[in-house]
Design a protein around this motif. Structure first.
Motif, PDB file in Angstrom:
ATOM      1  N   ALA A 248       4.926  10.436   7.572  1.00 55.74           N
ATOM      2  CA  ALA A 248       5.659   9.164   8.095  1.00 55.74           C
ATOM      3  C   ALA A 248       6.066   8.142   7.240  1.00 55.74           C
ATOM      4  CB  ALA A 248       5.163   8.400   9.151  1.00 55.74           C
ATOM      5  N   GLN A 249       7.284   7.840   6.758  1.00 55.66           N
ATOM      6  CA  GLN A 249       7.520   6.831   5.813  1.00 55.66           C
ATOM      7  C   GLN A 249       7.832   5.346   6.621  1.00 55.66           C
ATOM      8  OE1 GLN A 249       7.819   6.770   2.548  1.00 55.66           O
ATOM      9  NE2 GLN A 249       8.365   4.802   2.359  1.00 55.66           N
TER      10      GLN A 249
ATOM     11  N   LYS B  49       0.871  -1.093  -0.037  1.00 55.46           N
ATOM     12  CA  LYS B  49      -0.064   0.047   0.045  1.00 55.46           C
ATOM     13  C   LYS B  49       0.993   1.235   0.105  1.00 55.46           C
ATOM     14  CE  LYS B  49      -3.897   1.489   2.828  1.00 55.46           C
ATOM     15  NZ  LYS B  49      -4.722   1.206   4.148  1.00 55.46           N
ATOM     16  N   ASN B  50       0.664   2.133  -0.821  1.00 51.99           N
ATOM     17  CA  ASN B  50       1.438   3.532  -0.967  1.00 51.99           C
ATOM     18  C   ASN B  50       0.711   4.582  -0.530  1.00 51.99           C
ATOM     19  OD1 ASN B  50       2.810   5.620  -1.675  1.00 51.99           O
ATOM     20  ND2 ASN B  50       4.284   4.394  -2.736  1.00 51.99           N
ATOM     21  N   VAL B  51       0.939   5.174   0.529  1.00 51.34           N
ATOM     22  CA  VAL B  51       0.010   6.180   0.891  1.00 51.34           C
ATOM     23  C   VAL B  51       0.220   7.800   0.125  1.00 51.34           C
ATOM     24  CG1 VAL B  51      -0.384   5.454   3.407  1.00 51.34           C
ATOM     25  CG2 VAL B  51       1.458   6.952   2.866  1.00 51.34           C
ATOM     26  N   PHE B  52       1.386   7.700  -0.347  1.00 53.04           N
ATOM     27  CA  PHE B  52       1.717   8.954  -0.869  1.00 53.04           C
ATOM     28  C   PHE B  52       1.474   9.005  -2.349  1.00 53.04           C
ATOM     29  CE2 PHE B  52       4.892   8.364   2.401  1.00 53.04           C
ATOM     30  CZ  PHE B  52       4.444   9.640   3.299  1.00 53.04           C
TER      31      PHE B  52
ATOM     32  N   ALA C 185      -0.849   2.991   6.073  1.00 56.17           N
ATOM     33  CA  ALA C 185      -0.353   1.698   5.402  1.00 56.17           C
ATOM     34  C   ALA C 185       0.406   0.945   6.368  1.00 56.17           C
ATOM     35  CB  ALA C 185       0.218   1.854   4.014  1.00 56.17           C
TER      36      ALA C 185
ATOM     37  N   SER D 160       3.302   3.642   7.690  1.00 54.53           N
ATOM     38  CA  SER D 160       3.438   4.860   6.854  1.00 54.53           C
ATOM     39  C   SER D 160       2.244   5.639   6.956  1.00 54.53           C
ATOM     40  CB  SER D 160       4.163   4.797   5.505  1.00 54.53           C
ATOM     41  OG  SER D 160       3.244   4.293   4.581  1.00 54.53           O
ATOM     42  N   TYR D 161       2.402   7.046   6.837  1.00 47.73           N
ATOM     43  CA  TYR D 161       0.921   7.654   6.599  1.00 47.73           C
ATOM     44  C   TYR D 161       1.029   9.143   6.153  1.00 47.73           C
ATOM     45  CZ  TYR D 161       2.404   9.115  11.590  1.00 47.73           C
ATOM     46  OH  TYR D 161       3.145   9.353  12.585  1.00 47.73           O
TER      47      TYR D 161
END
Lengths: 245, 245
Positions: B58-59, A121-124, B89, B9-10
């Motif tokens: 956050a990564q 999952k890639n939040v960015f 994620a 991450s978020y």
């Protein structure tokens, strides 16, 4: 009256597409609202090279409008950018001939389409690329691309709702580049029908996954039936990249 | 009971920071809501390596929580990701010793900070980088970095509101990389005080612009006064990149 041509970009995430729709936030509505304010309440209609759908981004959309305002060319960019919301930007503004038309004078357009192949999952990138967590055969996709390039009737590759009669278009260039877990498609053509890029991407991804053979593309084109091509890839991976006049 | 450690991450854009605040959307609240659902209404408290402010991304944030659920390690990731919103994620989940603590066991942390030097409005990076449309002297910034590295009392580089008594921290590494119109700062240290990275960035940008000389950094540190350092750079350029145990 002066005719202004502007190159704009927008993040499509927060818009119900380019074109004005009552009660919905659209790119056209936001720009026309700013122009109306600048023109002391006078409505100013803008014309774009074409519409984009909900979620679709633009790196280099082109618009034109007519204005009696005496603002120096270089001041237009700052004047618009300070009043426009953060998700619309003006990069270029110039006075052009009153005969120029952002839509009718288009010679070619470039679209790009971003696909994330990563499994995570890639939040960015959730609004900026289509997540497609599969291994793809890029050579098969490149073989299929050869069949799409050139002049064809693209009836099979446009929304069945398309009302335009003439569905013949010429694609000058398609390529696909892999950068790590991401692939980027680039399409350059003299015009694109409704959903055409997204249906080509959906079909090329089917080819990459082996669900469809590259050599089936000519017969899909020949069938002139939307149902013979692949799915419409989602809007948020698509970028109207550049418009040439 | 099993203690689970997760790397998450978020995208900080849609959150009022990490920590629960009544009536506000926060990362902790979203994750605890999903865990409560998974635990049939039982509250599950999560512990993070540290909080992040509104807009900060956050990564590789790390959290832990205790659970009686018998879920295989690899299923946790999918179970959480399907229920969590799109902007959070989970990348890694593992059962750890009940003695592990996401906050107290931190050995070092890495933060990154993105700065866009381009003069143009950039619709795609507005939530993901700090726009700073100036020419910077990167060598001057690198000289200033040498003075920040090492063990210092960072009172001048943390929010005046900080309640922690001991403001001595060790920074192992700071570097700055230019990639086109963008620069990325990387900070690795044994711990960072409240707003410390953002104040260091604000101060380094002052140095890059020539408002401050690199050699003034030692005296700023010595003054132990927040007012002697530069501005706090905005949260949306900051990424909690990695936490090491």
């Amino acid at each position: 009256m002066k005719r202004m041509k502007c190159i704009i970009s927008y993040d499509g995430t927060g818009f119900f597409g380019y074109q004005i729709q009552p009660g919905k936030r659209t790119v056209q509505q936001e720009i026309e609202a700013v122009l109306k304010r600048m023109h002391k309440g006078e409505e100013v209609r803008i014309y774009a090279s074409g519409r984009t759908d909900a979620g679709v981004h633009a790196q280099g959309q082109v618009i034109h409008f007519d204005t009696p305002l005496e603002i120096a060319q270089e001041r237009w960019i700052a004047a618009l950018n300070t009043q426009l919301p953060e998700d619309i930007a003006v990069h270029h503004a110039e006075a052009v001939s009153p005969k120029f038309h952002a839509r009718y004078d288009v010679v070619s357009k470039e679209y790009r389409y971003r696909v994330m192949l990563g499994r995570g999952k890639n939040v960015f990138l959730r609004h900026y690329a289509h997540f497609y967590p599969y291994s793809l055969n890029i050579e098969a996709i490149e073989a299929a691309i050869q069949h799409l390039k050139g002049t064809h009737d693209f009836t099979s590759f446009c929304s069945a709702k398309t009302e335009i009669e003439d569905k013949v278009r010429t694609i000058y260039e398609i390529d696909v580049q892999q950068q790590g877990e991401e692939i980027i498609f680039r399409f350059i053509g003299n015009g694109f029908l409704y959903n055409m890029v997204r249906i080509m991407v959906g079909t090329l991804l089917d080819v990459g996954q082996g669900k469809l053979h590259a050599d089936e593309i000519p017969s899909i084109l020949k069938q002139m039936d939307r149902r013979s091509a692949g799915k419409t890839a989602p809007g948020h991976g698509l970028y109207l990249w550049q418009v040439n006049y």
